[in-house]
Write a protein that holds these residues in place. Structure first.
Motif, short mmCIF file in Angstrom:
data_model
loop_
_atom_site.label_atom_id
_atom_site.label_comp_id
_atom_site.label_asym_id
_atom_site.label_seq_id
_atom_site.Cartn_x
_atom_site.Cartn_y
_atom_site.Cartn_z
N TYR A 92 0.86 -1.18 0.00
CA TYR A 92 0.00 0.00 0.00
C TYR A 92 0.90 1.23 0.00
CZ TYR A 92 0.68 -0.31 5.15
OH TYR A 92 1.20 -0.40 6.42
N GLU A 137 -2.91 5.15 10.62
CA GLU A 137 -4.23 5.24 9.99
C GLU A 137 -4.26 4.49 8.66
OE1 GLU A 137 -6.71 8.99 10.48
OE2 GLU A 137 -4.68 9.78 10.67
N LEU A 138 -3.20 4.61 7.88
CA LEU A 138 -3.15 3.90 6.59
C LEU A 138 -3.16 2.39 6.80
CD1 LEU A 138 -0.51 6.14 4.76
CD2 LEU A 138 -2.95 5.95 4.22
N GLU A 177 -6.63 1.22 7.62
CA GLU A 177 -7.44 1.09 6.41
C GLU A 177 -7.22 -0.28 5.76
OE1 GLU A 177 -6.44 4.35 3.89
OE2 GLU A 177 -7.27 5.86 5.25
N GLN A 178 -5.98 -0.75 5.78
CA GLN A 178 -5.67 -2.05 5.19
C GLN A 178 -6.28 -3.19 6.01
OE1 GLN A 178 -4.27 -2.49 2.17
NE2 GLN A 178 -4.34 -0.24 2.08
N ILE A 238 -9.04 -3.00 7.68
CA ILE A 238 -10.46 -2.99 7.36
C ILE A 238 -10.70 -3.60 5.97
CG2 ILE A 238 -12.43 -1.48 6.88
CD1 ILE A 238 -11.17 0.45 9.02
N GLN A 239 -9.85 -3.26 5.02
CA GLN A 239 -9.99 -3.83 3.68
C GLN A 239 -9.81 -5.34 3.66
OE1 GLN A 239 -7.78 -1.84 0.54
NE2 GLN A 239 -8.18 0.18 1.44
N PRO A 257 -14.86 -2.17 10.83
CA PRO A 257 -14.27 -0.88 11.20
C PRO A 257 -14.70 -0.36 12.56
CG PRO A 257 -15.95 -0.60 9.51
CD PRO A 257 -15.69 -2.08 9.63
#
Length: 257
Positions: free
Chosen positions: A27, A115-116, A119-120, A122-123, A128
């Motif tokens: 990412y 934070e990034l 996001e991963q 959650i993906q 979330p």
């Protein structure tokens, strides 16, 4: 005592089979390439709880990988964050200290990388609204920063992490639950810094807990830290086992499964 040091994280398995389910995930932070690791639970639940794992100062290591695998075996989605990024991985302790120090001073950049990674996580499938962050050493500092920055997580856990923050930073209410697992003999955290952290938690009106482990110094959860307490960082089997049990109790409280 064969392979005994890895009992902290569960069943004894070879490295190859232990990490087989970890999926590399690439990412980005703008143009910076980041390389994390994702793993799905061995048995998923309807609530899909997720845990972000923040590694120690040398970046993603066997300890972080083993932790993520062990959490997946307990039913959690897990993601191991890459804070430094491709081309910036330290090769020596001196390099690790320098780059970790940079992120400790530039907490906004550290929080962005966290934070990034969230996001991963959650993906990868995690809910979330059902996430916790844990970290070791430098990563433990990051877990606390996630709480200070009010990231959308239910709880944070710091294992032998740095507790301090710039005194000029404002203390704001912390709604995320906080667990700190701390070596009673950790030489890298002064009494003054520990006291300041505890006062910060009180001022922030946080739901927090700090557990001390006897005869434990820095890095007490890491089997690769050696066993010489005089060096200030060493593995302590008993403290590692106990802290992992405290982690499980905490996660059972803050995350739905």
């Amino acid at each position: 005592m064969k392979n005994f040091k890895y009992l902290f994280l569960g069943a004894i398995l070879s490295s190859a089979s232990l990490f087989a389910q970890l999926k590399p995930v690439q990412y980005k932070d703008e143009t910076q390439i980041l390389n994390g690791l994702a793993i799905k639970p061995s048995k998923a639940s309807a609530q899909k709880p997720g845990i972000l794992v923040l590694p120690a100062w040398k970046g993603i290591d066997p300890h972080a990988k083993t932790t993520a695998t062990d959490l997946a075996n307990l039913g959690y989605y897990a993601f191991v964050a890459d804070i430094y990024g491709e081309g910036n991985y330290p090769q020596t302790t001196a390099e690790a200290g320098k780059i970790a120090g940079f992120y400790k001073k530039n907490t906004d950049l550290y929080q962005k990388r966290i934070e990034l990674a969230l996001e991963q996580l959650i993906q990868s499938g995690a809910n979330p609204d059902n996430i916790a962050v844990i970290g070791f050493c430098f990563g433990g500092t990051g877990a606390l920063e996630a709480a200070r920055d009010h990231l959308k997580v239910k709880g944070v856990v710091s294992f032998h992490g740095g507790l301090g923050k710039d005194a000029n930073r404002a203390v704001t209410p912390i709604t995320t639950k906080v667990l700190v697992c701390h070596g009673a003999d950790d030489p890298f955290e002064s009494k003054e810094e520990v006291a300041a952290f505890q006062q910060e938690m009180r001022d922030a009106k946080a739901d927090w807990e700090m557990v001390y482990y006897a005869n434990a110094v820095h890095s007490f959860t890491d089997p690769d830290a050696g066993n010489d307490n005089s060096k200030g960082a060493a593995y302590n089997e008993k403290a590692a086992k106990r802290s992992f049990e405290h982690l499980k109790l905490f996660l059972n409280e803050v995350l739905k499964k």
